[in-house]
Scaffold this active site. Structure first.
Site, PDB file in Angstrom:
ATOM      1  N   HIS A   1       0.846  -1.184   0.000  1.00  0.00           N
ATOM      2  CA  HIS A   1       0.000   0.000   0.000  1.00  0.00           C
ATOM      3  C   HIS A   1       0.887   1.241   0.000  1.00  0.00           C
ATOM      4  O   HIS A   1       1.528   1.563   0.993  1.00  0.00           O
ATOM      5  CB  HIS A   1      -0.928  -0.017   1.209  1.00  0.00           C
ATOM      6  CG  HIS A   1      -1.858  -1.195   1.218  1.00  0.00           C
ATOM      7  ND1 HIS A   1      -1.441  -2.451   1.582  1.00  0.00           N
ATOM      8  CD2 HIS A   1      -3.170  -1.308   0.878  1.00  0.00           C
ATOM      9  CE1 HIS A   1      -2.469  -3.292   1.478  1.00  0.00           C
ATOM     10  NE2 HIS A   1      -3.516  -2.624   1.057  1.00  0.00           N
TER      11      HIS A   1
ATOM     12  N   HIS B   1      -4.269   4.184  -2.930  1.00  0.00           N
ATOM     13  CA  HIS B   1      -4.292   3.402  -1.688  1.00  0.00           C
ATOM     14  C   HIS B   1      -3.381   2.185  -1.772  1.00  0.00           C
ATOM     15  O   HIS B   1      -2.637   1.895  -0.832  1.00  0.00           O
ATOM     16  CB  HIS B   1      -5.720   2.961  -1.375  1.00  0.00           C
ATOM     17  CG  HIS B   1      -5.836   2.087  -0.169  1.00  0.00           C
ATOM     18  ND1 HIS B   1      -5.937   2.581   1.111  1.00  0.00           N
ATOM     19  CD2 HIS B   1      -5.866   0.735  -0.040  1.00  0.00           C
ATOM     20  CE1 HIS B   1      -6.018   1.583   1.969  1.00  0.00           C
ATOM     21  NE2 HIS B   1      -5.984   0.446   1.302  1.00  0.00           N
TER      22      HIS B   1
ATOM     23  N   GLU C   1     -16.911  -4.078  24.692  1.00  0.00           N
ATOM     24  CA  GLU C   1     -16.083  -5.282  24.660  1.00  0.00           C
ATOM     25  C   GLU C   1     -14.948  -5.205  23.633  1.00  0.00           C
ATOM     26  O   GLU C   1     -13.833  -5.635  23.908  1.00  0.00           O
ATOM     27  CB  GLU C   1     -16.937  -6.525  24.381  1.00  0.00           C
ATOM     28  CG  GLU C   1     -17.585  -7.136  25.614  1.00  0.00           C
ATOM     29  CD  GLU C   1     -18.968  -6.547  25.879  1.00  0.00           C
ATOM     30  OE1 GLU C   1     -19.649  -7.027  26.800  1.00  0.00           O
ATOM     31  OE2 GLU C   1     -19.346  -5.606  25.158  1.00  0.00           O
TER      32      GLU C   1
ATOM     33  N   HIS D   1     -28.510 -15.198  25.149  1.00  0.00           N
ATOM     34  CA  HIS D   1     -27.499 -15.143  26.196  1.00  0.00           C
ATOM     35  C   HIS D   1     -26.944 -16.525  26.555  1.00  0.00           C
ATOM     36  O   HIS D   1     -26.179 -16.652  27.501  1.00  0.00           O
ATOM     37  CB  HIS D   1     -28.081 -14.482  27.452  1.00  0.00           C
ATOM     38  CG  HIS D   1     -28.193 -12.995  27.338  1.00  0.00           C
ATOM     39  ND1 HIS D   1     -28.859 -12.381  26.311  1.00  0.00           N
ATOM     40  CD2 HIS D   1     -27.718 -11.999  28.136  1.00  0.00           C
ATOM     41  CE1 HIS D   1     -28.806 -11.069  26.475  1.00  0.00           C
ATOM     42  NE2 HIS D   1     -28.110 -10.809  27.559  1.00  0.00           N
TER      43      HIS D   1
END
Length: 708
Positions: free
Chosen positions: A65, A304, A458, A520
């Site tokens: 890149h 890019h 998280e 859950h």
């Protein structure tokens, strides 16, 4: 006052339309003015040379890149040429500035600057970019057993994760300064530098991490957002229209906007950001030209990747690089960085004078710090010796016995940290008496605290834990419900890849969760973790196996460990000697109940289901063996002789039981064996009811074993 430890992130992220208002769409070519110093002249040459190295290396392998290394060259020149403190001959120096390349695809940026500034990254390695066994892999990789690239502070590539890593490094620096600095001696006072792409800011993990950093007042954190108006597919405004400056202001950050290809502007922005010291992290929005130096593609999405390879010759000519000298580094650049290295060595030597004085004045702290740097932690046997035997009369959930064991571990290992994603009350991993990490402006927090409140974040928690582990002075751990570990799966994977000593405490581990229902009840999660290479997953059956699990986590320095705990109570298995339960975990699997007649059947179990296998053996008779398998990964590393002693190949009548998907267990029971588990999602009902519906009980083990 404790020294501020600044962390610098260079975000190579494309501009959102509102940010660019009032700025040129593309920066003008840098030209010298009367106000620029001779330093800028040599830094401009160094920036040109770094562009040349990137062009030549990417062209050589036709892969990589090019956009980022070319677009951020002036930023790199200011960092390694002026603003960073480092010693190439001691890349692990405690008080070095750290650089994290969050936009890891632009790896030739950091490789070129590490080479130019004198690290042990010779030109041959730069030429070997992306080749097998080189020190210059496609994305930066933290030093590990596989290879060592000096100066790489984090494994990066998954976009946005480096922002979280840098926040973790900033938090670790705050914690270290609060723990070890004294009014007389400040031994920790540095930057950590990172570079991320616009994809990093689009990925949600960066928002989570930035929110944490702003709230916790990490004013040692500087984020440079390389805003170039381009993403891989399109111009940036095709997919984004938010005002990044306003977003970060709302998160509690300082904001500065500059022309990122202007050496003087970059210089002033970095100087100003470090001087603010107002309890807020800072983002520098730096407008740059992606692929600057390759006229045919600069400023476009084509820049890019490796599209510039086709224009290697014309680009090098336009930059003033000699046609007959690929990977050219000018004499001026070499001379400058040679002098810079000597200058930095003087500062390094001065720091060691302070450090030695601090050691003499603070011998106990010095021992703690030296142990932390060397990862000199208690052995598994020493950890187990410090944990008293659990009350055999108590039958508690392993999350509760985990909480009780954790208190002893934390006292023995002061480097151990614990945190939770807003679930301390449920995951029960709070360390008593050691304080809470965070902004002192918040009542009940201090930077010396060892309990982290990550909020409901998280993914950021996972990347921040990795950042703390990269820093190298602590064993970080974080907790959530097992079913939510997939939010941070990418971070767990990188921790395993990078061989980081990180702990995960994952509770509510099965359909035994009950009434909360299938959203859950993590039927697939434990197996999903087991398939990640180099991640140890331990699912203990009772308090004594929990003790063994924590001992293994502390003892294992070359990789992460996930501890899987139950929500529901389990029976304490007093019929198995304490020492066998504890030490058996360190082997991954062990004979929990040995047959007293010729062996005909083997029952295997882990976690909360081991109790049903033990009870079933009592009904099935003396020819039945019970094997506890708390950790597949640890057991698989044992010798062939040990594995055969536990699971003799001559005995094929085998039944395994675990409240989860069954597939991975067949490598232990074989095609002739059977596995009792949960190969479909659960349902909302009391946990005992759900377990019964799936046949997770003693009776089904007995029936299944008799059917073989």
């Amino acid at each position: 006052m404790l020294a501020l430890n600044f962390i610098l992130l260079i975000a190579t992220c494309n501009a959102f339309a509102p940010i660019t208002k009032g700025l040129p769409r593309f920066a003008k070519s840098l030209s010298m003015t009367a106000t620029e110093t001779p330093l800028y002249t040599v830094l401009e040459t160094a920036a040109r040379d770094s562009r040349g190295l990137a062009i030549d290396s990417i062209s050589s392998c036709h892969s990589g890149h090019m956009g980022l290394p070319l677009g951020c060259a002036e930023i790199g020149a200011q960092l390694w040429g002026k603003h960073l403190s480092y010693n190439p001959d001691d890349p692990l120096w405690l008080n070095r500035d750290r650089f994290v390349l969050s936009a890891g695809h632009g790896s030739m940026f950091i490789y070129s600057w590490l080479h130019l500034s004198g690290y042990d990254l010779p030109l041959e390695e730069v030429k070997n970019f992306r080749r097998h066994h080189s020190k210059t892999p496609g994305h930066p990789e933290f030093p590990s057993s596989q290879h060592n690239t000096p100066g790489i502070e984090a494994t990066t590539g998954p976009l946005g994760a480096g922002v979280g890593n840098a926040v973790g490094l900033a938090a670790a620096a705050k914690l270290a300064a609060a723990t070890y600095n004294t009014p007389e001696h400040k031994i920790i006072d540095h930057f950590v530098v990172a570079l991320c792409g616009d994809g990093c800011l689009q990925e949600g993990v960066s928002f989570e991490a930035a929110s944490f950093a702003g709230h916790e007042g990490l004013d040692n954190l500087i984020l440079i957002y390389d805003s170039n108006d381009v993403t891989l597919d399109k111009m940036a405004d095709f997919t984004q229209s938010e005002n990044t400056a306003q977003r970060f202001t709302a998160l509690g950050w300082n904001t500065i906007t500059i022309d990122g290809n202007d050496l003087s502007a970059v210089d002033k922005a970095l100087t100003d950001a470090k001087a603010l010291k107002n309890g807020k992290p800072t983002i520098i929005i730096a407008k740059t030209i992606i692929g600057k130096g390759v006229a045919e593609i600069e400023g476009t999405s084509a820049a890019h990747g490796e599209a510039g390879v086709a224009y290697q010759k014309t680009a090098r000519a336009a930059l003033g690089l000699p046609a007959d000298d690929l990977w050219h580094v000018s004499p001026e650049t070499k001379k400058f960085f040679s002098a810079k290295k000597a200058e930095l060595k003087g500062k390094y030597d001065d720091w060691f004078k302070t450090y030695n004085a601090w050691k003499a004045a603070n011998p106990a702290l010095a021992t703690q710090l030296e142990n932390a740097k060397a990862k000199k932690y208690p052995t598994a046997s020493e950890v187990l010796a410090a944990i008293p035997e659990y009350d055999p009369k108590k039958n508690v959930a392993t999350r509760q016995s985990g909480s009780d064991v954790l208190q002893h571990v934390a006292k023995l290992v002061p480097q151990f940290l614990s945190g939770s994603a807003d679930l301390h009350g449920s995951t029960k991993n709070y360390i008593n008496g050691v304080g809470n990490f965070g902004n002192p402006k918040t009542k009940g927090k201090e930077y010396k605290g060892r309990n982290f409140y990550f909020g409901i974040r998280e993914h950021a928690m996972g990347t921040i834990l990795n950042g703390i582990a990269y820093y190298g002075l602590n064993i970080p751990s974080g907790a959530t419900f097992l079913v939510f570990c997939d939010y941070m799966r990418a971070a767990l994977r990188v921790a395993a890849l990078s061989e980081l000593q990180v702990g995960y405490i994952l509770t509510h581990d099965s359909v035994g969760v009950g009434e909360d229902g299938p959203t859950h009840q993590p039927v697939e999660a434990t197996s999903g973790l087991r398939i990640i290479p180099h991640l140890d997953v331990i699912r203990p059956a009772d308090p004594e196996e929990v003790a063994g699990a924590f001992a293994s986590l502390i003892d294992r320095k070359d990789g992460p460990t996930a501890l899987i705990f139950s929500r529901q109570n389990v029976r304490t298995l007093n019929e198995i000697p304490v020492a066998e339960r504890r030490n058996g975990v360190l082997k991954g699997a062990y004979v929990a109940v040995k047959e007293t007649a010729p062996l005909t059947h083997i029952l295997l179990g882990s976690g909360s289901e081991l109790q049903w296998a033990v009870d079933a053996a009592k009904e099935l008779g003396p020819s039945v063996r019970v094997v506890s398998v708390p950790s597949f990964e640890i057991f698989d590393r044992q010798s062939a002789e040990y594995k055969e002693s536990v699971l003799p190949s001559s005995v094929t009548k085998r039944v395994a039981i675990e409240a989860g998907v069954t597939g991975l267990w067949y490598k232990y029971v074989g095609l002739n064996g059977k596995v009792i588990g949960t190969d479909k999602f659960g349902f909302s009902a009391p946990g005992d009811t759900v377990m019964k519906e799936f046949g997770i009980n003693t009776g089904n083990v007995v029936t299944t074993a008799k059917s073989l």
